[in-house]
Design a protein around this motif. Structure first.
Motif, PDB file in Angstrom:
ATOM      1  N   MET A   1     -59.849 -26.535 -44.727  1.00  0.00           N
ATOM      2  CA  MET A   1     -59.294 -27.225 -45.863  1.00  0.00           C
ATOM      3  C   MET A   1     -59.303 -26.315 -47.092  1.00  0.00           C
ATOM      4  O   MET A   1     -58.282 -25.907 -47.561  1.00  0.00           O
ATOM      5  CB  MET A   1     -60.074 -28.483 -46.171  1.00  0.00           C
ATOM      6  N   GLY A   2     -60.477 -26.004 -47.611  1.00  0.00           N
ATOM      7  CA  GLY A   2     -60.569 -25.185 -48.809  1.00  0.00           C
ATOM      8  C   GLY A   2     -61.990 -24.706 -48.992  1.00  0.00           C
ATOM      9  O   GLY A   2     -62.822 -24.808 -48.098  1.00  0.00           O
ATOM     10  N   LYS A   3     -62.266 -24.210 -50.159  1.00  0.00           N
ATOM     11  CA  LYS A   3     -63.603 -23.703 -50.479  1.00  0.00           C
ATOM     12  C   LYS A   3     -64.312 -24.668 -51.418  1.00  0.00           C
ATOM     13  O   LYS A   3     -63.681 -25.288 -52.279  1.00  0.00           O
ATOM     14  CB  LYS A   3     -63.517 -22.337 -51.155  1.00  0.00           C
ATOM     15  N   ILE A   4     -65.635 -24.767 -51.259  1.00  0.00           N
ATOM     16  CA  ILE A   4     -66.479 -25.566 -52.135  1.00  0.00           C
ATOM     17  C   ILE A   4     -67.488 -24.637 -52.779  1.00  0.00           C
ATOM     18  O   ILE A   4     -68.051 -23.767 -52.114  1.00  0.00           O
ATOM     19  CB  ILE A   4     -67.234 -26.667 -51.349  1.00  0.00           C
ATOM     20  N   ARG A   5     -67.735 -24.838 -54.055  1.00  0.00           N
ATOM     21  CA  ARG A   5     -68.742 -24.048 -54.765  1.00  0.00           C
ATOM     22  C   ARG A   5     -70.037 -24.860 -54.812  1.00  0.00           C
ATOM     23  O   ARG A   5     -70.067 -25.965 -55.342  1.00  0.00           O
ATOM     24  CB  ARG A   5     -68.263 -23.724 -56.163  1.00  0.00           C
ATOM     25  N   ILE A   6     -71.120 -24.298 -54.267  1.00  0.00           N
ATOM     26  CA  ILE A   6     -72.415 -24.958 -54.222  1.00  0.00           C
ATOM     27  C   ILE A   6     -73.386 -24.170 -55.088  1.00  0.00           C
ATOM     28  O   ILE A   6     -73.487 -22.951 -54.973  1.00  0.00           O
ATOM     29  CB  ILE A   6     -72.941 -25.043 -52.779  1.00  0.00           C
ATOM     30  N   VAL A  17     -68.495 -21.963 -49.852  1.00  0.00           N
ATOM     31  CA  VAL A  17     -68.470 -22.256 -48.422  1.00  0.00           C
ATOM     32  C   VAL A  17     -67.178 -22.998 -48.101  1.00  0.00           C
ATOM     33  O   VAL A  17     -66.530 -23.559 -48.976  1.00  0.00           O
ATOM     34  CB  VAL A  17     -69.690 -23.100 -47.993  1.00  0.00           C
ATOM     35  N   ASP A  18     -66.817 -23.011 -46.828  1.00  0.00           N
ATOM     36  CA  ASP A  18     -65.628 -23.733 -46.388  1.00  0.00           C
ATOM     37  C   ASP A  18     -65.895 -25.234 -46.390  1.00  0.00           C
ATOM     38  O   ASP A  18     -66.969 -25.692 -46.007  1.00  0.00           O
ATOM     39  CB  ASP A  18     -65.227 -23.295 -44.974  1.00  0.00           C
ATOM     40  N   ASP A  19     -64.914 -25.987 -46.793  1.00  0.00           N
ATOM     41  CA  ASP A  19     -64.999 -27.443 -46.797  1.00  0.00           C
ATOM     42  C   ASP A  19     -64.702 -27.945 -45.393  1.00  0.00           C
ATOM     43  O   ASP A  19     -63.649 -27.665 -44.833  1.00  0.00           O
ATOM     44  CB  ASP A  19     -64.000 -28.020 -47.788  1.00  0.00           C
ATOM     45  N   SER A  20     -65.635 -28.704 -44.821  1.00  0.00           N
ATOM     46  CA  SER A  20     -65.425 -29.220 -43.470  1.00  0.00           C
ATOM     47  C   SER A  20     -64.930 -30.660 -43.488  1.00  0.00           C
ATOM     48  O   SER A  20     -64.938 -31.341 -42.465  1.00  0.00           O
ATOM     49  CB  SER A  20     -66.724 -29.123 -42.669  1.00  0.00           C
ATOM     50  N   GLY A  21     -64.506 -31.153 -44.644  1.00  0.00           N
ATOM     51  CA  GLY A  21     -63.960 -32.505 -44.726  1.00  0.00           C
ATOM     52  C   GLY A  21     -65.016 -33.579 -44.599  1.00  0.00           C
ATOM     53  O   GLY A  21     -64.754 -34.631 -44.038  1.00  0.00           O
ATOM     54  N   GLN A  22     -66.210 -33.341 -45.117  1.00  0.00           N
ATOM     55  CA  GLN A  22     -67.279 -34.324 -45.033  1.00  0.00           C
ATOM     56  C   GLN A  22     -66.997 -35.481 -45.972  1.00  0.00           C
ATOM     57  O   GLN A  22     -66.510 -35.313 -47.077  1.00  0.00           O
ATOM     58  CB  GLN A  22     -68.615 -33.681 -45.366  1.00  0.00           C
ATOM     59  N   LYS A  23     -67.361 -36.666 -45.538  1.00  0.00           N
ATOM     60  CA  LYS A  23     -67.145 -37.867 -46.335  1.00  0.00           C
ATOM     61  C   LYS A  23     -68.497 -38.340 -46.870  1.00  0.00           C
ATOM     62  O   LYS A  23     -69.468 -38.460 -46.123  1.00  0.00           O
ATOM     63  CB  LYS A  23     -66.517 -38.982 -45.486  1.00  0.00           C
ATOM     64  N   TRP A  24     -68.555 -38.616 -48.152  1.00  0.00           N
ATOM     65  CA  TRP A  24     -69.812 -39.047 -48.777  1.00  0.00           C
ATOM     66  C   TRP A  24     -69.715 -40.427 -49.389  1.00  0.00           C
ATOM     67  O   TRP A  24     -70.578 -40.829 -50.165  1.00  0.00           O
ATOM     68  CB  TRP A  24     -70.241 -38.035 -49.832  1.00  0.00           C
ATOM     69  N   SER A  25     -68.677 -41.188 -49.053  1.00  0.00           N
ATOM     70  CA  SER A  25     -68.571 -42.547 -49.558  1.00  0.00           C
ATOM     71  C   SER A  25     -67.694 -43.370 -48.624  1.00  0.00           C
ATOM     72  O   SER A  25     -67.004 -42.841 -47.761  1.00  0.00           O
ATOM     73  CB  SER A  25     -67.968 -42.553 -50.965  1.00  0.00           C
ATOM     74  N   GLY A  26     -67.736 -44.662 -48.775  1.00  0.00           N
ATOM     75  CA  GLY A  26     -66.870 -45.564 -48.026  1.00  0.00           C
ATOM     76  C   GLY A  26     -67.333 -45.800 -46.594  1.00  0.00           C
ATOM     77  O   GLY A  26     -68.496 -45.628 -46.238  1.00  0.00           O
TER      78      GLY A  26
END
Length: 85
Positions: A1-6, A17-26
């Motif tokens: 998907m894209g990059k995430i800054r941690i 790091v690479d975004d693995s499409g993790q879901k944190w809500s719903g």
């Protein structure tokens, strides 16, 4: 998907790091929580300021209840309003 800054190291270091499409809500997050609970029923969680412990699998699931008609404080706790939803 894209990059995430941690941020790490007290906020002084940034890792991309690479975004693995993790879901944190719903609903997706509720499924992840249920899977974790099923997989770790024998683990213990400390409760009561660390003075006792209970099994993770013994914790009941939280029911969804309506907040309609409840009061919510506003400002510095001096005002309040009634919820309509």
């Amino acid at each position: 998907m894209g990059k995430i800054r941690i941020r790490s190291g007290r906020g002084t270091k940034i890792i991309e790091v690479d975004d693995s499409g993790q879901k944190w809500s719903g609903e997706d997050f509720k499924k992840v929580q249920a899977d974790r609970k099923e997989g770790s029923k024998d683990k213990y969680i400390s409760v009561g300021r660390g003075t006792s412990k209970i099994k993770f699998g013994d914790i009941p699931s939280t029911p969804q209840k309506s907040t309609k008609g409840m009061w919510v404080s506003s400002g510095r706790g001096t005002g309040r309003r009634k919820l309509k939803k």
